[in-house]
Design a protein around this motif. Structure first.
Motif, PDB file in Angstrom:
ATOM      1  N   ILE A   1     -24.519 -19.503 144.938  1.00 50.39           N
ATOM      2  CA  ILE A   1     -25.191 -19.698 143.464  1.00 50.39           C
ATOM      3  C   ILE A   1     -26.477 -19.276 143.434  1.00 50.39           C
ATOM      4  O   ILE A   1     -27.210 -19.979 144.156  1.00 50.39           O
TER       5      ILE A   1
ATOM      6  N   GLN B   1     -15.172 -26.535 136.530  1.00 50.96           N
ATOM      7  CA  GLN B   1     -16.133 -26.904 135.310  1.00 50.96           C
ATOM      8  C   GLN B   1     -16.901 -28.281 136.189  1.00 50.96           C
ATOM      9  O   GLN B   1     -16.291 -29.127 136.772  1.00 50.96           O
TER      10      GLN B   1
ATOM     11  N   VAL C   1     -21.827 -17.168 135.134  1.00 50.01           N
ATOM     12  CA  VAL C   1     -21.884 -18.505 134.996  1.00 50.01           C
ATOM     13  C   VAL C   1     -22.102 -18.724 133.512  1.00 50.01           C
ATOM     14  O   VAL C   1     -22.928 -18.336 133.151  1.00 50.01           O
TER      15      VAL C   1
ATOM     16  N   TRP D   1     -22.817 -21.937 130.433  1.00 47.04           N
ATOM     17  CA  TRP D   1     -23.132 -23.261 130.170  1.00 47.04           C
ATOM     18  C   TRP D   1     -23.125 -23.576 128.690  1.00 47.04           C
ATOM     19  O   TRP D   1     -23.510 -22.758 127.754  1.00 47.04           O
TER      20      TRP D   1
ATOM     21  N   MET E   1     -18.273 -22.717 136.479  1.00 50.53           N
ATOM     22  CA  MET E   1     -18.748 -21.989 137.398  1.00 50.53           C
ATOM     23  C   MET E   1     -17.700 -20.982 137.975  1.00 50.53           C
ATOM     24  O   MET E   1     -17.844 -20.088 138.906  1.00 50.53           O
TER      25      MET E   1
ATOM     26  N   TYR F   1     -23.559 -28.563 141.819  1.00 44.44           N
ATOM     27  CA  TYR F   1     -24.749 -27.375 141.423  1.00 44.44           C
ATOM     28  C   TYR F   1     -25.686 -28.460 140.499  1.00 44.44           C
ATOM     29  O   TYR F   1     -25.561 -28.583 139.363  1.00 44.44           O
TER      30      TYR F   1
END
Length: 451
Positions: free
Chosen positions: A17, A241, A200, A202, A222, A150
């Protein structure tokens, strides 16, 4: 050991990431106000009006404190195949002081920074010092201590003095306002959706209050990032997730400085680094601080909601096994533990399978689906596990007839090795004997700087 496996999994995910646009270790006493020219993408006036009050309140805050529930779901073809729950407790005092506590079923991790030094406690009795203290901003974007799959987004929304726009606006493909429906049907809220450069996505729900905005929920998918990586194989129909629910959140008031100061527990071991800690626990021969000590007393309830008190088993050999429904190593070892202890049931041996960190309904559903029949005790808040210093599972504790902890099994060494060791130990304990490992073997511990 399950903790080690999980933590290295987190490392693997984190390596995939991007940390966002890390702008270095800012040392300005007060960050400048956010403005549209700071952003790497052009945002609409609607998005700016929805997001900026929250960003500015965090950047300008002198203190912050939050409790956040983290849920991670692995989904295959629409069905949740694994779900994990954890809790963050985060506090910060600008400039430079912060603490982060991540409580998971199999792991407790604490990070302390008092502005001068930074310490990570990987267990109640194990810690290491990081080379240098870091700024709050760097802690958000580049903290080297594993804190879940994350952590950057949740830290960006809970650390006073950081710049959330680095995480939520920089390196973005798009951000839009989805709707303004009440959150959970009650709280006036704004729902935003973002797509990062790495694909990604959100979804962020913020309270619709310009004077006192607060984050309510953050949902991160993700899957696209994992699928794009050549280091992780993602099967068709799989999604991953992470959801953060902000249970409490404030950027007002005051915080005492001792909140950010680490004080090692009596007898705690200081390791040279995170790598040193992992190497030591991976090669541990079974040292545990409770060896030779009275077993912690506790009261709880069984899975069928009957009261239980460990005191009722006084004078008997007790095998305490900590587990969760998501710990594969725990489930792999349970049949062997039961098989061996059943052989000694007529000699007074009692097996207590203690589920830690999960709610009653989850455990009952699991037992119903699997058909497992054992003496299951509940430890929903993890207090019994904390008392036994079960900071990693699987962990099996053998208590002798005199109530002293005689042996602690860390991890799962395989069915054959587990059966042999447990059989040998119960042969000794059932006749009132002691086990050699019941005497603390300090030689297996890392040297403390105080030694």
């Amino acid at each position: 050991m399950h903790r080690t496996t999980t933590t290295f999994l987190y490392f693997a995910i984190l390596l995939l990431i991007p940390a966002g646009v890390v702008q270095g270790d800012e040392a300005k006493p007060k960050p400048k106000k956010s403005s549209e020219k700071d952003f790497s993408i052009q945002i609409t006036e609607e998005v700016r009006a929805a997001l900026m009050p929250l960003i500015d309140s965090i950047r300008d805050a002198k203190v912050s404190r939050a409790t956040v529930r983290m849920l991670t779901d692995s989904v295959m073809s629409g069905e949740v195949v694994e779900s994990r729950e954890a809790t963050f407790q985060i506090a910060a005092k600008n400039p430079g002081k912060f603490t982060v506590y991540l409580k998971e079923p199999e792991q407790r991790t604490r990070v302390y920074c008092d502005g001068k030094q930074m310490v990570a406690a990987m267990a109640p009795d194990a810690f290491f010092r990081l080379p240098n203290a870091v700024s709050i901003q760097k802690a958000v974007t580049a903290l080297t201590v594993p804190l879940g799959p994350y952590p950057e987004p949740v830290l960006a929304l809970t650390m006073a003095g950081c710049d959330p726009s680095i995480t939520f606006v920089a390196a973005m493909k798009s951000i839009e306002v989805v709707d303004r429906k009440p959150f959970k049907g009650k709280i006036p809220a704004i729902h935003l959706h973002g797509v990062q450069a790495d694909a990604v996505t959100w979804d962020l729900w913020v309270s619709d209050d310009e004077k006192d905005p607060q984050p309510l929920r953050l949902l991160i998918d993700m899957t696209p990032m994992l699928a794009a990586s050549d280091q992780v194989h993602v099967p068709a129909g799989f999604s991953y997730q992470v959801r953060y629910d902000f249970l409490t959140w404030r950027v007002k008031g005051d915080l005492k400085d001792n909140l950010f100061t680490f004080k090692p527990a009596k007898g705690a071991t200081e390791y040279e680094s995170l790598e040193d800690y992992f190497q030591q626990i991976a090669g541990s021969k079974g040292y545990h601080p409770l060896l030779g000590q009275p077993a912690p007393r506790f009261k709880t309830q069984t899975v069928d909601q009957r009261k239980f008190d460990l005191k009722s088993l006084k004078g008997r050999v007790v095998v305490v096994d900590f587990w969760t429904t998501t710990c594969k190593a725990c489930l792999a070892g349970m049949p062997t533990v039961k098989k061996v202890t059943d052989r000694y049931s007529k000699k007074g041996v009692v097996l207590l399978e203690i589920n830690t960190g999960q709610d009653l309904e989850t455990v009952q559903d699991f037992l119903k689906d699997t058909g497992i029949e054992m003496n299951i005790l509940m430890d929903e808040e993890g207090k019994i596990a904390d008392g036994f210093i079960a900071d990693a599972i699987p962990q099996t504790v053998l208590i002798g007839k005199d109530g002293l902890v005689e042996s602690v099994h860390l991890g799962f060494a395989g069915e054959e090795a587990l059966e042999k060791r447990l059989t040998d130990e119960l042969d000794v304990l059932t006749v009132g004997g002691r086990i050699a490992s019941g005497k603390p073997a300090k030689a297996t511990k890392s040297k403390s700087k105080k030694d």
